[in-house]
Write an enzyme that holds these catalytic residues in place. Structure first.
Site, PDB file in Angstrom:
ATOM      1  N   ASP A  84       0.820  -1.213   0.000  1.00 32.88           N
ATOM      2  CA  ASP A  84       0.000   0.000   0.000  1.00 32.88           C
ATOM      3  C   ASP A  84       0.853   1.263   0.000  1.00 32.88           C
ATOM      4  OD1 ASP A  84       0.924  -0.340   2.648  1.00 32.88           O
ATOM      5  OD2 ASP A  84      -0.995  -1.162   3.289  1.00 32.88           O
TER       6      ASP A  84
ATOM      7  N   ASP B  92      -7.573  -3.872  14.373  1.00 28.61           N
ATOM      8  CA  ASP B  92      -8.962  -4.187  14.025  1.00 28.61           C
ATOM      9  C   ASP B  92      -9.039  -5.326  13.011  1.00 28.61           C
ATOM     10  OD1 ASP B  92      -8.050  -2.934  11.754  1.00 28.61           O
ATOM     11  OD2 ASP B  92      -9.526  -1.324  11.768  1.00 28.61           O
TER      12      ASP B  92
ATOM     13  N   HIS C  33      -7.401  -5.643  10.191  1.00 24.93           N
ATOM     14  CA  HIS C  33      -7.240  -5.336   8.761  1.00 24.93           C
ATOM     15  C   HIS C  33      -5.901  -5.846   8.239  1.00 24.93           C
ATOM     16  CE1 HIS C  33      -5.286  -1.464  10.217  1.00 24.93           C
ATOM     17  NE2 HIS C  33      -4.436  -1.835   9.285  1.00 24.93           N
TER      18      HIS C  33
ATOM     19  N   GLU D  56      -9.740  -2.295   5.319  1.00 25.23           N
ATOM     20  CA  GLU D  56     -10.366  -2.002   6.600  1.00 25.23           C
ATOM     21  C   GLU D  56     -11.591  -2.888   6.828  1.00 25.23           C
ATOM     22  OE1 GLU D  56      -8.514  -0.163   8.280  1.00 25.23           O
ATOM     23  OE2 GLU D  56      -8.270   1.883   7.559  1.00 25.23           O
TER      24      GLU D  56
END
Length: 263
Positions: free
Chosen positions: A72, A141, A143, A148
């Site tokens: 990313d 979380d 991801h 996400e």
């Protein structure tokens, strides 16, 4: 899924680095048939990268015939910004090994057409023959890359708006100023990662315990995107004891016994 439980971050980083190095050496890559390695950023892989650098410095490993694709990059910050993922990779890894600059691929978050940039990235991966081994980390979380919670489990490289949790987590790299954290990023998709021949994730610390629980011991869900790796034929999660705090006793003992050869 294979789960390796090590006592601490230093030990898991060493295990992961040895695994990556052995895979590259076993492949015996050439200019005509390079080894294609997927690379993450963030704090989780820093120990892994440091161990790989040490192996290169000791003459045990070469990256001359390794092609990399990063997971990313932020949108709309300069490549030479100290917190861009271009800077991260060159400062923490690429500048310390013998990789050829032309073999490094990182998404361009400043491309005039971001949609076209994402499409072309997928094409470049295909032209390279696909990812042999995709390294990664797990967000608190759950991801994976910037996929996400709520992301499609079949997603490809695309633009993503970052969640509030991710913006808060990344603010530590931007003087804890939420206003300075980019709100969008370009990221490979879960489908992109799943196409890799192998996936190796590193996960450390109590703050990642809930994410690890959902990744390896929960239902497959778009709410915890890394859980999709339960469906991958060759996925490995390397974690430390602290990250196992929310696993059931049965799950924890199962993976320890499996690696000890008791199962």
């Amino acid at each position: 899924m294979r789960v390796i439980i090590e006592p601490n971050y230093e030990a898991l980083s060493k295990w992961a680095a040895n695994y990556v190095a052995n895979r590259i050496i076993e492949a015996n890559p050439t200019p005509e048939k390079p080894f294609v390695l997927g690379c993450p950023t963030g704090s989780s892989p820093l120990g892994l990268y440091q161990n790989l650098i040490e192996m290169y410095t000791a003459g045990k490993l070469s990256f001359k015939n390794v092609v990399t694709f990063n997971m990313d990059e932020y949108v709309n910050i300069p490549e030479d910004h100290p917190e861009s993922y271009h800077s991260f990779m060159w400062n923490n890894f690429f500048s310390h090994i013998d990789i050829k600059p032309e073999n490094v691929h990182i998404l361009n978050g400043n491309a005039p057409d971001l949609i076209a940039e994402c499409y072309q990235y997928e094409e470049k991966i295909a032209e390279a023959g696909g990812i042999d081994l995709f390294m990664g980390g797990i967000g608190s979380d759950g991801h994976l890359a910037f996929n996400e919670p709520g992301s499609s489990l079949a997603s490809r490289t695309r633009i993503k708006t970052l969640t509030t949790d991710t913006i808060h987590a990344n603010s530590r790299f931007f003087n804890n100023d939420l206003c300075l954290v980019p709100k969008q990023a370009l990221t490979v998709g879960i489908g992109t990662v799943m196409d890799a021949q192998e996936v190796l994730l590193v996960c450390s610390g109590h703050k990642k315990a809930r994410a690890l629980k959902h990744c390896i011991d929960g239902d497959i869900s778009h709410k915890w995107t890394s859980s999709m790796l339960q469906m991958h034929p060759h996925a490995i999660v390397v974690c430390d004891e602290a990250a196992c705090d929310e696993l059931t006793v049965g799950t924890y003992k199962y993976y320890l016994d499996k690696e000890r050869g008791n199962l």
